[in-house]
Design a protein around this motif. Structure first.
Motif, PDB file in Angstrom:
ATOM      1  N   GLN A   1     -16.031  -9.614 -12.706  1.00 29.65           N
ATOM      2  CA  GLN A   1     -14.118  -9.429 -13.527  1.00 29.65           C
ATOM      3  C   GLN A   1     -13.243  -8.103 -12.908  1.00 29.65           C
ATOM      4  O   GLN A   1     -14.060  -6.746 -13.464  1.00 29.65           O
ATOM      5  CB  GLN A   1     -14.499  -9.792 -14.735  1.00 29.65           C
ATOM      6  CG  GLN A   1     -13.016  -9.532 -15.738  1.00 29.65           C
ATOM      7  CD  GLN A   1     -12.178 -10.445 -14.802  1.00 29.65           C
ATOM      8  OE1 GLN A   1     -12.845 -12.314 -14.607  1.00 29.65           O
ATOM      9  NE2 GLN A   1     -10.789 -10.523 -14.995  1.00 29.65           N
TER      10      GLN A   1
ATOM     11  N   LEU B   1      -6.009 -17.262  -9.201  1.00 26.98           N
ATOM     12  CA  LEU B   1      -6.899 -16.712  -9.971  1.00 26.98           C
ATOM     13  C   LEU B   1      -7.912 -18.106  -8.982  1.00 26.98           C
ATOM     14  O   LEU B   1      -7.278 -19.105  -9.348  1.00 26.98           O
ATOM     15  CB  LEU B   1      -6.762 -17.351 -11.188  1.00 26.98           C
ATOM     16  CG  LEU B   1      -5.855 -17.056 -12.501  1.00 26.98           C
ATOM     17  CD1 LEU B   1      -5.970 -17.589 -13.442  1.00 26.98           C
ATOM     18  CD2 LEU B   1      -6.055 -15.448 -12.390  1.00 26.98           C
TER      19      LEU B   1
ATOM     20  N   GLN C   1     -12.323 -14.215 -17.203  1.00 28.55           N
ATOM     21  CA  GLN C   1     -11.202 -14.508 -16.418  1.00 28.55           C
ATOM     22  C   GLN C   1      -9.608 -14.746 -17.042  1.00 28.55           C
ATOM     23  O   GLN C   1      -8.842 -14.521 -17.250  1.00 28.55           O
ATOM     24  CB  GLN C   1     -10.872 -14.958 -15.334  1.00 28.55           C
ATOM     25  CG  GLN C   1      -9.863 -14.371 -14.015  1.00 28.55           C
ATOM     26  CD  GLN C   1     -10.094 -15.248 -13.055  1.00 28.55           C
ATOM     27  OE1 GLN C   1      -8.937 -14.394 -12.109  1.00 28.55           O
ATOM     28  NE2 GLN C   1     -11.234 -15.775 -12.346  1.00 28.55           N
TER      29      GLN C   1
END
Length: 297
Positions: free
Chosen positions: A173, A192, A210
């Motif tokens: 992450q 993303l 996320q």
């Protein structure tokens, strides 16, 4: 102690296998923790990437271009090792190498995904980066919860073989809630790279952290409204990609609303393959194009 799989050989093979010392291997190279090598072979070259994507052949059927009709993209740690026999004339055959790795993986509950015989000699199977060999096999196993793919590619009648190992795992992450808001406010959007099941809108668990950070960001910015935009690469038909991108955008929106994000501030839309941000001719490019964007409205 590290666990690894023993690769057996016939008595005849053991008789001529030459001892290999660590200094015989290429500098900085060593066996993968999951596998020892065939006896009498040294490491000629190696490469490890902590996080990358690679296509593994997932079908024994080849298309008109002698490529595997189906491939599996594995994101995570990628290891590439090339072994060469120490003896100039006596070494294991390509079939012997192939069978040893197959038996090793089967012994721990793994499976043989595909096998390519001598009739496929000289074929790269996926792309030229794989190189061409006498035969090949693709294996799959699970270890400590990770999905691991293995491609064994003997060449020159077994005088050498290439070993490709892809360990599927989540990318570490890298963004947190404040980063999400900063990027959206500065650029108007954030991309993303969400992992989904192949060809489906199901979000893989490794992408949850996320998305959790995005949900936190939306809680902080109560006046922020976003379009959740789904995008694909150009693999498959435009119609299917359009439907898939829309389904994935809706899946992400549902995840966020289930985490407390106000549904009234989110909309979902799919764009299919119509807005690439990278070259679809490379796997790296396709990986970038398979994305979900949060666009400020």
């Amino acid at each position: 102690m590290k666990a690894f799989f023993r690769l057996g050989m016939s008595l005849a093979a053991l008789c001529f296998a030459m001892p290999v010392r660590a200094e015989d291997d290429a500098a900085g190279c060593k066996d993968h923790p999951l596998f020892n090598r065939m006896p009498g072979y040294r490491i000629n070259s190696c490469e490890t990437k902590k996080f990358d994507a690679r296509d593994f052949p997932a079908s024994a059927t080849l298309d008109a271009d002698s490529r595997a009709a189906k491939v599996e993209t594995v994101e995570g740690v990628q290891t590439y090792i090339v072994y060469e026999a120490q003896g100039e004339t006596e070494h294991a055959s390509g079939l012997q190498i192939q069978r040893n790795y197959q038996n090793a993986v089967r012994s721990v509950g793994g499976t043989v995904v595909a096998e390519y015989g001598a009739e496929n000699s000289g074929k790269a199977l996926v792309d030229e980066s794989w190189g061409a060999g006498d035969r090949a096999t693709v294996l799959r196993l699970s270890k400590t919860g990770r999905d691991i793919w293995v491609h064994v590619h003997p060449y020159n009648g077994g005088a050498g073989y290439a070993l490709y190992i892809g360990e599927r795992e989540a990318m570490q992450q890298a963004i947190v809630a404040n980063d999400v808001l900063d990027r959206i406010n500065k650029a108007g959007y954030i991309a993303l790279l969400i992992n989904f099941d192949t060809g489906k809108p199901t979000i893989k668990p490794e992408s949850f952290p996320q998305l959790d950070q995005v949900a936190v960001a939306l809680e902080k910015a109560t006046g922020l409204s976003l379009e959740v935009s789904g995008h694909t690469d150009d693999s498959g038909s435009p119609e299917l990609n359009q439907a898939l991108s829309e389904a994935r955008a809706k899946s992400v929106m549902k995840y966020l609303t289930d985490k407390g994000a106000a549904g009234a501030r989110l909309t979902a839309k799919g764009y299919g393959q119509t807005k690439p941000v990278a070259d679809n001719r490379t796997e790296e490019g396709r990986a970038q194009n398979r994305r979900v964007e949060l666009v400020k409205k």
